[in-house]
Write a protein that holds these residues in place. Sequence first.
Motif, mmCIF file in Angstrom:
data_model
loop_
_atom_site.group_PDB
_atom_site.id
_atom_site.type_symbol
_atom_site.label_atom_id
_atom_site.label_comp_id
_atom_site.label_asym_id
_atom_site.label_seq_id
_atom_site.Cartn_x
_atom_site.Cartn_y
_atom_site.Cartn_z
ATOM 1 N N GLU A 1 32.739 30.977 26.820
ATOM 2 C CA GLU A 1 32.318 30.089 27.899
ATOM 3 C C GLU A 1 33.531 29.385 28.516
ATOM 4 O OE1 GLU A 1 29.264 26.367 28.763
ATOM 5 O OE2 GLU A 1 29.649 26.996 26.704
ATOM 6 N N SER A 2 34.443 28.913 27.674
ATOM 7 C CA SER A 2 35.659 28.260 28.177
ATOM 8 C C SER A 2 36.503 29.236 28.987
ATOM 9 C CB SER A 2 36.478 27.710 27.019
ATOM 10 O OG SER A 2 35.777 26.721 26.328
ATOM 11 N N LEU A 3 36.650 30.434 28.490
ATOM 12 C CA LEU A 3 37.419 31.441 29.219
ATOM 13 C C LEU A 3 36.741 31.793 30.543
ATOM 14 C CD1 LEU A 3 38.479 33.781 26.289
ATOM 15 C CD2 LEU A 3 39.956 32.261 27.611
ATOM 16 N N ALA A 4 35.423 31.862 30.531
ATOM 17 C CA ALA A 4 34.690 32.169 31.764
ATOM 18 C C ALA A 4 34.866 31.056 32.786
ATOM 19 C CB ALA A 4 33.210 32.374 31.456
ATOM 20 N N GLU A 5 34.877 29.801 32.338
ATOM 21 C CA GLU A 5 35.084 28.683 33.256
ATOM 22 C C GLU A 5 36.469 28.758 33.884
ATOM 23 O OE1 GLU A 5 34.330 25.228 30.885
ATOM 24 O OE2 GLU A 5 32.166 25.494 30.944
ATOM 25 N N GLN A 6 37.485 29.057 33.068
ATOM 26 C CA GLN A 6 38.838 29.185 33.617
ATOM 27 C C GLN A 6 38.931 30.368 34.580
ATOM 28 O OE1 GLN A 6 41.993 29.119 30.778
ATOM 29 N NE2 GLN A 6 41.649 26.984 30.268
ATOM 30 N N HIS A 7 38.275 31.447 34.233
ATOM 31 C CA HIS A 7 38.266 32.627 35.101
ATOM 32 C C HIS A 7 37.606 32.279 36.423
ATOM 33 C CE1 HIS A 7 36.719 36.532 36.581
ATOM 34 N NE2 HIS A 7 37.917 36.937 36.196
ATOM 35 N N GLU A 8 36.532 31.516 36.369
ATOM 36 C CA GLU A 8 35.833 31.115 37.590
ATOM 37 C C GLU A 8 36.744 30.266 38.487
ATOM 38 O OE1 GLU A 8 31.705 28.888 38.987
ATOM 39 O OE2 GLU A 8 32.353 28.765 36.909
ATOM 40 N N MET A 9 37.520 29.358 37.881
ATOM 41 C CA MET A 9 38.446 28.540 38.674
ATOM 42 C C MET A 9 39.479 29.411 39.375
ATOM 43 S SD MET A 9 39.187 25.049 36.540
ATOM 44 C CE MET A 9 39.318 25.709 34.887
ATOM 45 N N VAL A 10 39.998 30.402 38.668
ATOM 46 C CA VAL A 10 40.998 31.290 39.265
ATOM 47 C C VAL A 10 40.372 32.114 40.388
ATOM 48 C CG1 VAL A 10 42.500 33.270 38.807
ATOM 49 C CG2 VAL A 10 42.433 31.366 37.201
ATOM 50 N N VAL A 11 39.153 32.606 40.175
ATOM 51 C CA VAL A 11 38.483 33.400 41.207
ATOM 52 C C VAL A 11 38.209 32.554 42.442
ATOM 53 C CG1 VAL A 11 36.306 34.577 41.743
ATOM 54 C CG2 VAL A 11 37.508 35.092 39.629
ATOM 55 N N GLN A 12 37.785 31.307 42.246
ATOM 56 C CA GLN A 12 37.553 30.420 43.390
ATOM 57 C C GLN A 12 38.853 30.174 44.158
ATOM 58 O OE1 GLN A 12 35.753 26.934 41.716
ATOM 59 N NE2 GLN A 12 33.709 27.807 41.693
ATOM 60 N N ALA A 13 39.935 29.965 43.426
ATOM 61 C CA ALA A 13 41.224 29.741 44.084
ATOM 62 C C ALA A 13 41.645 30.975 44.877
ATOM 63 C CB ALA A 13 42.279 29.382 43.048
ATOM 64 N N LEU A 14 41.430 32.140 44.314
ATOM 65 C CA LEU A 14 41.786 33.371 45.028
ATOM 66 C C LEU A 14 40.888 33.590 46.244
ATOM 67 C CD1 LEU A 14 42.620 35.805 42.097
ATOM 68 C CD2 LEU A 14 44.196 34.752 43.724
ATOM 69 N N GLY A 15 39.624 33.214 46.135
ATOM 70 C CA GLY A 15 38.727 33.308 47.289
ATOM 71 C C GLY A 15 39.185 32.406 48.422
ATOM 72 N N THR A 16 39.586 31.202 48.067
ATOM 73 C CA THR A 16 40.112 30.272 49.072
ATOM 74 C C THR A 16 41.377 30.834 49.700
ATOM 75 O OG1 THR A 16 39.191 28.407 47.847
ATOM 76 C CG2 THR A 16 40.926 27.911 49.437
ATOM 77 N N LEU A 17 42.224 31.383 48.868
ATOM 78 C CA LEU A 17 43.468 31.975 49.369
ATOM 79 C C LEU A 17 43.179 33.149 50.308
ATOM 80 C CD1 LEU A 17 46.547 32.129 49.298
ATOM 81 C CD2 LEU A 17 46.319 33.650 47.347
ATOM 82 N N ARG A 18 42.219 33.961 49.946
ATOM 83 C CA ARG A 18 41.867 35.114 50.781
ATOM 84 C C ARG A 18 41.368 34.645 52.150
ATOM 85 N NH1 ARG A 18 38.622 38.792 47.316
ATOM 86 N NH2 ARG A 18 40.644 39.445 46.569
ATOM 87 N N ALA A 19 40.545 33.596 52.158
ATOM 88 C CA ALA A 19 40.039 33.068 53.426
ATOM 89 C C ALA A 19 41.176 32.496 54.267
ATOM 90 C CB ALA A 19 38.983 31.995 53.157
ATOM 91 N N ARG A 20 42.089 31.786 53.628
ATOM 92 C CA ARG A 20 43.231 31.228 54.361
ATOM 93 C C ARG A 20 44.133 32.334 54.897
ATOM 94 N NH1 ARG A 20 45.113 26.023 50.733
ATOM 95 N NH2 ARG A 20 43.236 24.800 51.083
ATOM 96 N N ALA A 21 44.315 33.389 54.130
ATOM 97 C CA ALA A 21 45.139 34.512 54.593
ATOM 98 C C ALA A 21 44.493 35.173 55.806
ATOM 99 C CB ALA A 21 45.335 35.522 53.467
ATOM 100 N N ARG A 22 43.163 35.282 55.798
ATOM 101 C CA ARG A 22 42.452 35.870 56.932
ATOM 102 C C ARG A 22 42.657 35.004 58.181
ATOM 103 N NH1 ARG A 22 37.228 35.862 55.079
ATOM 104 N NH2 ARG A 22 37.861 37.461 53.625
ATOM 105 N N LEU A 23 42.527 33.686 58.017
ATOM 106 C CA LEU A 23 42.739 32.770 59.147
ATOM 107 C C LEU A 23 44.178 32.845 59.649
ATOM 108 C CD1 LEU A 23 40.748 29.589 58.053
ATOM 109 C CD2 LEU A 23 40.225 31.141 59.944
#
Length: 127
Positions: free
Chosen positions: A83-105
């Motif tokens: 569960e702890s690892l999944a939470e950390q993985h989720e934070m990284v995925v969210q950060a990458l999603g934000t980065l992907r959106a910013r790169a698109r913009l």
Amino acid sequence: MALWMTALKLVPWDDVIKATPKLVRQAKQLFRSSKEPAPPGAEVSADVLRSHDPEAIATLARALHERVQVLEKEQQASAALMESLAEQHEMVVQALGTLRARARLLTIACAVLFVAVVVLIVWASGR
């Protein structure tokens, strides 16, 4: 390279760093407990069951019950670690999603600026 640096900046490293010692400790504890041999007497032998000795069967049942409790604790620790690892993985995925959106913009903004520069060059050369 700058893209990765931005991605790394988006990750909430304070949370990751705070959780890391706990995750490492849990992982080591889980690893150690999984390497421990079964307690003595937990082996189910056909001789004990065939002997019909109530005392031997009761001892075997107690040993097996203790082993089941140990396995349940290990399973709970494993689930907490995952569960702890999944939470950390989720934070990284969210950060990458934000980065992907910013790169698109950024790509769209660069394209618009490129078109604007070309229009300005054409306009300036026509004068």
